[in-house]
Design a protein around this motif. Structure first.
Motif, PDB file in Angstrom:
ATOM      1  N   UNK A  46     -14.319  17.198   1.063  1.00  0.00           N
ATOM      2  CA  UNK A  46     -14.370  16.065   0.125  1.00  0.00           C
ATOM      3  C   UNK A  46     -13.768  16.449  -1.229  1.00  0.00           C
ATOM      4  N   UNK A  47     -14.100  17.639  -1.724  1.00  0.00           N
ATOM      5  CA  UNK A  47     -13.558  18.095  -3.002  1.00  0.00           C
ATOM      6  C   UNK A  47     -12.046  18.301  -2.911  1.00  0.00           C
ATOM      7  N   UNK A  48     -11.579  18.789  -1.777  1.00  0.00           N
ATOM      8  CA  UNK A  48     -10.132  18.982  -1.593  1.00  0.00           C
ATOM      9  C   UNK A  48      -9.400  17.652  -1.681  1.00  0.00           C
ATOM     10  N   UNK A  49      -9.948  16.615  -1.052  1.00  0.00           N
ATOM     11  CA  UNK A  49      -9.338  15.285  -1.107  1.00  0.00           C
ATOM     12  C   UNK A  49      -9.293  14.767  -2.538  1.00  0.00           C
ATOM     13  N   UNK A  50     -10.383  14.942  -3.277  1.00  0.00           N
ATOM     14  CA  UNK A  50     -10.428  14.476  -4.671  1.00  0.00           C
ATOM     15  C   UNK A  50      -9.425  15.229  -5.530  1.00  0.00           C
ATOM     16  N   UNK A  51      -9.337  16.534  -5.307  1.00  0.00           N
ATOM     17  CA  UNK A  51      -8.420  17.353  -6.093  1.00  0.00           C
ATOM     18  C   UNK A  51      -6.977  16.918  -5.855  1.00  0.00           C
ATOM     19  N   UNK A  52      -6.614  16.700  -4.599  1.00  0.00           N
ATOM     20  CA  UNK A  52      -5.246  16.282  -4.286  1.00  0.00           C
ATOM     21  C   UNK A  52      -4.971  14.898  -4.857  1.00  0.00           C
ATOM     22  N   UNK A  53      -5.962  14.033  -4.843  1.00  0.00           N
ATOM     23  CA  UNK A  53      -5.771  12.693  -5.419  1.00  0.00           C
ATOM     24  C   UNK A  53      -5.421  12.792  -6.903  1.00  0.00           C
ATOM     25  N   UNK A  54      -6.136  13.652  -7.626  1.00  0.00           N
ATOM     26  CA  UNK A  54      -5.821  13.846  -9.050  1.00  0.00           C
ATOM     27  C   UNK A  54      -4.439  14.464  -9.230  1.00  0.00           C
TER      28      UNK A  54
ATOM     29  N   UNK B  41       0.857  -1.182   0.000  1.00  0.00           N
ATOM     30  CA  UNK B  41       0.000   0.000   0.000  1.00  0.00           C
ATOM     31  C   UNK B  41       0.893   1.232   0.000  1.00  0.00           C
ATOM     32  N   UNK B  42       0.685   2.109  -0.977  1.00  0.00           N
ATOM     33  CA  UNK B  42       1.500   3.308  -1.144  1.00  0.00           C
ATOM     34  C   UNK B  42       0.647   4.530  -0.834  1.00  0.00           C
ATOM     35  N   UNK B  43       1.193   5.443  -0.042  1.00  0.00           N
ATOM     36  CA  UNK B  43       0.447   6.662   0.260  1.00  0.00           C
ATOM     37  C   UNK B  43       1.058   7.412   1.418  1.00  0.00           C
ATOM     38  N   UNK B  44       0.288   8.342   1.970  1.00  0.00           N
ATOM     39  CA  UNK B  44       0.753   9.111   3.114  1.00  0.00           C
ATOM     40  C   UNK B  44       0.761   8.259   4.368  1.00  0.00           C
ATOM     41  N   UNK B  45       1.860   8.281   5.110  1.00  0.00           N
ATOM     42  CA  UNK B  45       1.980   7.399   6.265  1.00  0.00           C
ATOM     43  C   UNK B  45       1.633   8.096   7.569  1.00  0.00           C
ATOM     44  N   UNK B  46       1.314   9.382   7.502  1.00  0.00           N
ATOM     45  CA  UNK B  46       0.954  10.123   8.701  1.00  0.00           C
ATOM     46  C   UNK B  46      -0.445   9.775   9.173  1.00  0.00           C
ATOM     47  N   UNK B  47      -0.877  10.351  10.307  1.00  0.00           N
ATOM     48  CA  UNK B  47      -2.192  10.023  10.874  1.00  0.00           C
ATOM     49  C   UNK B  47      -3.356  10.411   9.971  1.00  0.00           C
ATOM     50  N   UNK B  48      -3.149  11.368   9.056  1.00  0.00           N
ATOM     51  CA  UNK B  48      -4.218  11.756   8.135  1.00  0.00           C
ATOM     52  C   UNK B  48      -3.890  11.362   6.692  1.00  0.00           C
ATOM     53  N   UNK B  49      -2.998  10.381   6.542  1.00  0.00           N
ATOM     54  CA  UNK B  49      -2.587   9.950   5.218  1.00  0.00           C
ATOM     55  C   UNK B  49      -3.715   9.276   4.449  1.00  0.00           C
ATOM     56  N   UNK B  50      -3.560   9.252   3.128  1.00  0.00           N
ATOM     57  CA  UNK B  50      -4.548   8.663   2.228  1.00  0.00           C
ATOM     58  C   UNK B  50      -3.843   7.668   1.310  1.00  0.00           C
ATOM     59  N   UNK B  51      -4.516   6.571   0.995  1.00  0.00           N
ATOM     60  CA  UNK B  51      -3.965   5.552   0.095  1.00  0.00           C
ATOM     61  C   UNK B  51      -3.902   6.112  -1.320  1.00  0.00           C
ATOM     62  N   UNK B  52      -2.728   6.078  -1.927  1.00  0.00           N
ATOM     63  CA  UNK B  52      -2.587   6.475  -3.332  1.00  0.00           C
ATOM     64  C   UNK B  52      -2.860   5.290  -4.241  1.00  0.00           C
ATOM     65  N   UNK B  53      -2.272   4.140  -3.947  1.00  0.00           N
ATOM     66  CA  UNK B  53      -2.489   2.917  -4.720  1.00  0.00           C
ATOM     67  C   UNK B  53      -2.306   1.712  -3.811  1.00  0.00           C
ATOM     68  N   UNK B  54      -3.123   0.693  -4.027  1.00  0.00           N
ATOM     69  CA  UNK B  54      -2.984  -0.579  -3.324  1.00  0.00           C
ATOM     70  C   UNK B  54      -2.755  -1.673  -4.351  1.00  0.00           C
ATOM     71  N   UNK B  55      -1.856  -2.590  -4.049  1.00  0.00           N
ATOM     72  CA  UNK B  55      -1.628  -3.722  -4.941  1.00  0.00           C
ATOM     73  C   UNK B  55      -2.876  -4.609  -4.969  1.00  0.00           C
ATOM     74  N   UNK B  56      -2.957  -5.477  -5.965  1.00  0.00           N
ATOM     75  CA  UNK B  56      -4.127  -6.351  -6.063  1.00  0.00           C
ATOM     76  C   UNK B  56      -4.220  -7.280  -4.857  1.00  0.00           C
ATOM     77  N   UNK B  57      -3.087  -7.653  -4.288  1.00  0.00           N
ATOM     78  CA  UNK B  57      -3.110  -8.491  -3.087  1.00  0.00           C
ATOM     79  C   UNK B  57      -3.761  -7.754  -1.916  1.00  0.00           C
ATOM     80  N   UNK B  58      -3.537  -6.424  -1.828  1.00  0.00           N
ATOM     81  CA  UNK B  58      -4.149  -5.632  -0.764  1.00  0.00           C
ATOM     82  C   UNK B  58      -5.623  -5.354  -1.057  1.00  0.00           C
TER      83      UNK B  58
END
Length: 473
Positions: A276-284, A30-47
């Motif tokens: 919610x929109x801020x999270x989506x924008x940062x994801x893109x 699982x790749x993403x932010x590792x802090x307490x408010x981190x978000x998953x960027x990508x998860x492998x198919x196994x995850x």
């Protein structure tokens, strides 16, 4: 004819990490932010089999899949691999339209194979296009060791749907004349431009599948959604999409917006939507491997008046907390008494997100954590003992603090899981985890067998950050 190709690399960030780190092959990553408010960027198919998906809160992902390898993103690596893949696509056609680092459309008819694809023989065109796509998948595997899924169809919409159906590591061709049969049973959210509000509007009108939308007719959709949206949606529901593949152009901003079926009058609901929109924008933003300096909000009020507010930072960011905070502050400047029809959040002033940016941000986070004293293991324990852990946990390193030792780990020696390192005598490796003044490193290289694990003091002078190794020798 199926001459529009859509390529989507499979679980791109996670697949890169599995290819770079042999011990992670076939295991949840699982790749993403590792802090307490981190978000998953990508998860492998196994995850993903444990329910983890992109945009999920990292804390939730850890509950669902605690045994996964949790790694920080290495955007410089992803961008280099993306450039290799996009170069292979440009060999097929000058009309390549990247959507993100790992996704693009290609108009094959505009390329060197165009003469073979401009014929009335649909079977011949289909087989030629299929052969081109198969060769492309092989070339990507040879150049990067990664896999991608490919869709071929007569339009961008259908090609993207086909690549999604082909995942993972597959190829799907939508033959002429089969479009409506394929689309019919799919949910309305499959169609471009159908977000939550439009889907709910259609559901209330009794339309939940693409077949329902097609059967409703253009006139009914225009009545429900307006002329432009209604007519465009009906065309796509019956398989028509005439949007051209547009050659690569530099994005100047990244933004998202939503139109609400009922005007938002509650200030608390407006704040929720901005978050919610801020999270989506940062994801893109992160999917494109970019960061930005200027945060912009867009507000369309009950009377259709539209305004924007913006604020510019001193340095680029892709931190969702920063974007949320600025967007909320800008929203406080807007009078929403009469209600809000549309909200949008965007980031402009884009810059490449580099590895240095990532570690600078992590160091700032570490500085805050270091304000509270934390125990550190004694330097006498730094001899590099063998470890038998498999590295799938995350933060904690082995060892107990020595008596009276409570000195904080210097921020400059903060080690992040997944970070590339090199030891003066043991060579290249990557950080499995750190904590309590220790850092655990697995020494291995792409294409080799899984390597051994050793643990060091966090300030060991023989251990240094290092540039990443290529995936293919």
């Amino acid at each position: 004819m199926p001459t529009i190709l859509h390529l989507d690399m499979d679980a791109f960030y996670a697949s890169v990490e599995q290819a770079a780190k042999p011990s992670l092959r076939g295991k949840p990553v699982i790749v993403g932010g590792i802090g307490p408010r981190g978000v998953v960027a990508t998860a492998s198919y196994e995850a993903r089999r444990f329910g983890v998906h992109s945009a999920m809160a990292m804390a939730h992902a850890r509950r669902l899949c605690p045994h996964a390898a949790y790694l920080v993103p290495r955007f410089a690596v992803y961008r280099d691999i993306s450039e290799t893949v996009m170069g292979l696509l440009r060999e097929l056609s000058p009309l390549v339209e990247p959507l993100s680092l790992d996704e693009a459309f290609v108009d094959l008819e505009a390329g060197p194979h165009g003469s073979l694809l401009r014929t009335e023989d649909s079977e011949a065109v289909t087989e030629t296009a299929r052969a081109i796509a198969q060769d492309l998948r092989g070339d990507i595997k040879a150049a990067t060791s990664l896999t991608g899924s490919v869709g071929l169809a007569g339009s961008k919409m259908l090609a993207k749907i086909a690549s999604e159906e082909a995942k993972p590591d597959g190829l799907m061709v939508i033959a002429p004349g089969t479009e409506r049969e394929l689309l019919g049973p799919m949910p309305v959210r499959t169609l471009p431009g159908v977000g939550p509000a439009t889907a709910e509007h259609l559901r209330r009108a009794g339309m939940t599948s693409v077949a329902d939308v097609a059967a409703a007719g253009e006139a009914e959709l225009v009545r429900l959604l307006g002329k432009a949206h209604g007519a465009g949606l009906h065309a796509m529901a019956v398989g028509h999409d005439d949007r051209p593949v547009v050659a690569e152009r530099e994005a100047k901003s990244v933004s998202v917006e939503d139109t609400f079926e009922v005007d938002l009058a509650d200030r608390g609901r407006v704040r929720e939507e901005i978050d919610r929109l801020s999270e989506r924008c940062v994801r893109r933003l992160r999917e494109a491997g970019r960061s930005g300096r200027t945060v912009v909000i867009k507000v369309r009020r009950y009377d259709f008046s539209t305004l924007t507010r913006s604020d510019t930072l001193r340095a680029p960011t892709d931190d969702p907390a920063v974007v949320r905070e600025i967007a909320q502050r800008l929203m406080e400047q807007v009078d929403t008494t009469g209600g809000v029809r549309l909200l949008g959040v965007g980031v402009s002033g884009l810059a490449d997100f580099t590895q240095e940016d990532l570690f600078a941000q992590a160091a700032a986070d570490a500085a805050l954590e270091a304000a509270a004293p934390q125990a550190a293991a004694g330097a006498g324990e730094a001899g590099g003992s063998e470890q038998g852990t498999d590295g799938h946990g995350g933060e904690a390193g082995p060892g107990e603090p020595g008596p009276g030792q409570s000195e904080a780990v210097p921020v400059s020696r903060r080690w992040l899981p997944g970070q590339d390192v090199r030891h003066a005598s043991l060579g290249p490796g990557w950080v499995q985890g750190s904590g309590l003044g220790r850092v655990t490193v697995r020494f291995e290289v792409p294409g080799a067998a899984p390597g051994r694990v050793r643990t060091f003091a966090a300030d060991d002078p023989e251990l240094e950050p290092a540039p990443p190794l290529p995936l293919v020798g």
